[in-house]
Design a protein around this motif. Structure first.
Motif, PDB file in Angstrom:
ATOM      1  N   ILE A   3       0.726  -1.107   0.104  1.00  0.00           N
ATOM      2  CA  ILE A   3       0.149   0.011   0.035  1.00  0.00           C
ATOM      3  C   ILE A   3       1.028   1.243   0.143  1.00  0.00           C
ATOM      4  O   ILE A   3       0.574   2.073  -0.600  1.00  0.00           O
ATOM      5  CB  ILE A   3      -1.039   0.145   1.134  1.00  0.00           C
ATOM      6  CG1 ILE A   3      -2.165  -1.082   1.009  1.00  0.00           C
ATOM      7  CG2 ILE A   3      -1.768   1.443   1.326  1.00  0.00           C
ATOM      8  CD1 ILE A   3      -3.059  -0.588  -0.005  1.00  0.00           C
ATOM      9  N   LEU A   4       1.968   1.215   0.782  1.00  0.00           N
ATOM     10  CA  LEU A   4       2.903   2.340   0.799  1.00  0.00           C
ATOM     11  C   LEU A   4       3.440   2.681  -0.509  1.00  0.00           C
ATOM     12  O   LEU A   4       3.708   3.892  -0.834  1.00  0.00           O
ATOM     13  CB  LEU A   4       3.919   2.179   2.002  1.00  0.00           C
ATOM     14  CG  LEU A   4       4.843   3.383   2.319  1.00  0.00           C
ATOM     15  CD1 LEU A   4       4.089   4.675   2.396  1.00  0.00           C
ATOM     16  CD2 LEU A   4       6.041   2.964   3.227  1.00  0.00           C
ATOM     17  N   GLN A   5       3.983   1.382  -1.054  1.00  0.00           N
ATOM     18  CA  GLN A   5       4.446   1.898  -2.631  1.00  0.00           C
ATOM     19  C   GLN A   5       3.648   2.425  -3.574  1.00  0.00           C
ATOM     20  O   GLN A   5       3.828   3.368  -4.274  1.00  0.00           O
ATOM     21  CB  GLN A   5       5.050   0.655  -2.862  1.00  0.00           C
ATOM     22  CG  GLN A   5       6.336   0.013  -2.009  1.00  0.00           C
ATOM     23  CD  GLN A   5       6.854  -1.338  -2.349  1.00  0.00           C
ATOM     24  OE1 GLN A   5       6.057  -2.045  -2.747  1.00  0.00           O
ATOM     25  NE2 GLN A   5       8.118  -1.523  -2.220  1.00  0.00           N
ATOM     26  N   ALA A   6       2.183   1.780  -3.502  1.00  0.00           N
ATOM     27  CA  ALA A   6       1.185   2.369  -4.003  1.00  0.00           C
ATOM     28  C   ALA A   6       1.118   3.755  -4.039  1.00  0.00           C
ATOM     29  O   ALA A   6       0.869   4.662  -5.071  1.00  0.00           O
ATOM     30  CB  ALA A   6      -0.029   1.620  -3.916  1.00  0.00           C
ATOM     31  N   ILE A   7       0.995   4.069  -2.705  1.00  0.00           N
ATOM     32  CA  ILE A   7       0.770   5.751  -2.268  1.00  0.00           C
ATOM     33  C   ILE A   7       1.870   6.498  -2.871  1.00  0.00           C
ATOM     34  O   ILE A   7       1.648   7.592  -3.293  1.00  0.00           O
ATOM     35  CB  ILE A   7       0.518   5.771  -0.994  1.00  0.00           C
ATOM     36  CG1 ILE A   7      -0.790   5.213  -0.446  1.00  0.00           C
ATOM     37  CG2 ILE A   7       0.545   7.295  -0.512  1.00  0.00           C
ATOM     38  CD1 ILE A   7      -1.075   5.170   0.783  1.00  0.00           C
ATOM     39  N   ALA A  10       1.641   6.864  -6.540  1.00  0.00           N
ATOM     40  CA  ALA A  10       0.501   7.699  -6.881  1.00  0.00           C
ATOM     41  C   ALA A  10       0.775   9.296  -6.678  1.00  0.00           C
ATOM     42  O   ALA A  10       0.190  10.110  -7.432  1.00  0.00           O
ATOM     43  CB  ALA A  10      -0.745   7.328  -6.143  1.00  0.00           C
ATOM     44  N   ILE A  11       1.536   9.514  -5.586  1.00  0.00           N
ATOM     45  CA  ILE A  11       1.908  10.966  -5.384  1.00  0.00           C
ATOM     46  C   ILE A  11       2.770  11.391  -6.393  1.00  0.00           C
ATOM     47  O   ILE A  11       2.676  12.576  -7.159  1.00  0.00           O
ATOM     48  CB  ILE A  11       2.681  10.916  -4.019  1.00  0.00           C
ATOM     49  CG1 ILE A  11       1.710  10.787  -2.803  1.00  0.00           C
ATOM     50  CG2 ILE A  11       3.526  12.430  -3.972  1.00  0.00           C
ATOM     51  CD1 ILE A  11       2.221  10.880  -1.668  1.00  0.00           C
ATOM     52  N   LEU A 208      -5.159  -1.796  -4.093  1.00  0.00           N
ATOM     53  CA  LEU A 208      -4.029  -1.070  -4.552  1.00  0.00           C
ATOM     54  C   LEU A 208      -4.479  -0.024  -5.756  1.00  0.00           C
ATOM     55  O   LEU A 208      -4.012   1.165  -5.754  1.00  0.00           O
ATOM     56  CB  LEU A 208      -2.869  -1.871  -5.128  1.00  0.00           C
ATOM     57  CG  LEU A 208      -2.232  -2.925  -3.988  1.00  0.00           C
ATOM     58  CD1 LEU A 208      -1.016  -3.679  -4.674  1.00  0.00           C
ATOM     59  CD2 LEU A 208      -1.295  -1.606  -3.136  1.00  0.00           C
ATOM     60  N   VAL A 211      -6.762   2.767  -4.267  1.00  0.00           N
ATOM     61  CA  VAL A 211      -6.145   3.508  -3.481  1.00  0.00           C
ATOM     62  C   VAL A 211      -4.978   4.547  -4.254  1.00  0.00           C
ATOM     63  O   VAL A 211      -5.008   5.911  -3.989  1.00  0.00           O
ATOM     64  CB  VAL A 211      -4.948   2.928  -2.342  1.00  0.00           C
ATOM     65  CG1 VAL A 211      -3.953   3.953  -1.658  1.00  0.00           C
ATOM     66  CG2 VAL A 211      -5.658   2.328  -1.177  1.00  0.00           C
ATOM     67  N   GLY A 212      -4.536   3.872  -5.307  1.00  0.00           N
ATOM     68  CA  GLY A 212      -3.494   4.652  -6.043  1.00  0.00           C
ATOM     69  C   GLY A 212      -4.442   5.732  -6.899  1.00  0.00           C
ATOM     70  O   GLY A 212      -3.751   6.795  -7.073  1.00  0.00           O
ATOM     71  N   VAL A 215      -5.239   8.854  -4.542  1.00  0.00           N
ATOM     72  CA  VAL A 215      -4.472   9.621  -4.175  1.00  0.00           C
ATOM     73  C   VAL A 215      -3.913  10.418  -5.306  1.00  0.00           C
ATOM     74  O   VAL A 215      -3.671  11.607  -5.273  1.00  0.00           O
ATOM     75  CB  VAL A 215      -3.091   8.842  -3.842  1.00  0.00           C
ATOM     76  CG1 VAL A 215      -1.910   9.498  -3.592  1.00  0.00           C
ATOM     77  CG2 VAL A 215      -3.469   8.039  -2.299  1.00  0.00           C
TER      78      VAL A 215
END
Length: 263
Positions: A3-7, A10-11, A208, A211-212, A215
């Motif tokens: 999830i962190l990598q996806a965020i 996405a940022i 993922l 969320v991506g 964001v």
């Protein structure tokens, strides 16, 4: 992918998609540094989260999308050149996306050019010209250049607009509008290829993906508003310096064999 990598990806997408600094190049770098660039889902994900970014354009400029059919015809004319070239040379383009050195060189060379753009097109700021059909086609041809990773779709289409005597604000906004059909088509094609090659899309991948895109949507909204204001006041020079520095760093790391191999 976590999830962190996806965020994080996405940022990166939200910030860079509409800035002339190459979202594709940054996504390749980001996923490579996290060690997930070669994963098939990552390759699909980095394209598919563009849906969130293009939704931000529709939300921010929703009145323009309900203005007239003429608006859509112009977008179609501008979209067509890249659609044709992308379909015919898809494999070649995919091969280029594996080349980190190409990203470095195009960022560097584009950055040098950016140092002179404001002077080259300074007379455009007195213009109130709007996009007509010949201009739309020529901007669409410029978009083909952005298929080389590191060039930046935003940079290519904005420069294309400036070459047609548009001022910076008008050129940038048309670049945003053109992103909608272009990125939507690219996303559908990438997802089709992912599933056609046996890619999985279970509950984890759906999470993922969701969320991506959320964001990317939020970050892109902020980036678009900030970019238009910055561009009209300060021009392209700062983006040029950024591209030059980043391009040099990438090439140095690449040739030293440090952390940026994605094959």
């Amino acid at each position: 992918m976590t999830i962190l990598q996806a965020i994080i990806l996405a940022i990166i997408e939200g910030i860079t998609e509409f800035l002339p600094i190459s979202s594709t190049g940054h996504m390749i770098i980001g996923s490579s540094l996290m060690g997930i660039a070669s994963d098939p889902f990552t390759k699909m994900f980095t394209v598919a989260i563009q849906l969130g970014a293009i939704l931000s354009v529709i939300v921010l400029y929703w009145k323009r999308f309900f203005q007239s059919f003429d608006f859509y015809f112009k977008l179609f004319v501008a979209f067509l050149p890249a659609a044709i070239v992308g379909f015919l040379f898809n494999d070649t383009i995919d091969a280029l996306l594996e080349r980190v050195d190409v990203v470095g060189y195009t960022l560097l060379l584009g950055g040098i050019f950016f140092l002179f753009i404001d002077k080259i097109f300074q007379e455009n700021e007195k213009s109130d010209k709007q996009v007509d059909y010949p201009s739309a086609l020529k901007i669409g041809i410029f978009q083909i250049i952005a298929m080389i990773p590191g060039v930046s779709r935003s940079a290519a289409t904005i420069i294309g607009g400036l070459s047609q005597k548009l001022n910076k604000k008008t050129a940038a906004e048309f670049s945003f509008f053109l992103a909608v059909p272009t990125m939507f088509a690219a996303t559908l094609w990438k997802m089709y290829k992912y599933f056609d090659e046996g890619g999985a899309f279970g509950s984890n991948e759906i999470t993922l993906f969701a969320v991506g895109n959320v964001v990317a949507f939020i970050v892109a909204m902020i980036a678009i508003k900030s970019f238009i204001s910055f561009l009209t006041k300060h021009g392209f020079k700062l983006f040029g310096y950024y591209r030059i520095v980043l391009g040099i760093v990438i090439l140095v790391l690449y040739y030293l064999g440090v952390g940026l191999s994605i094959v």
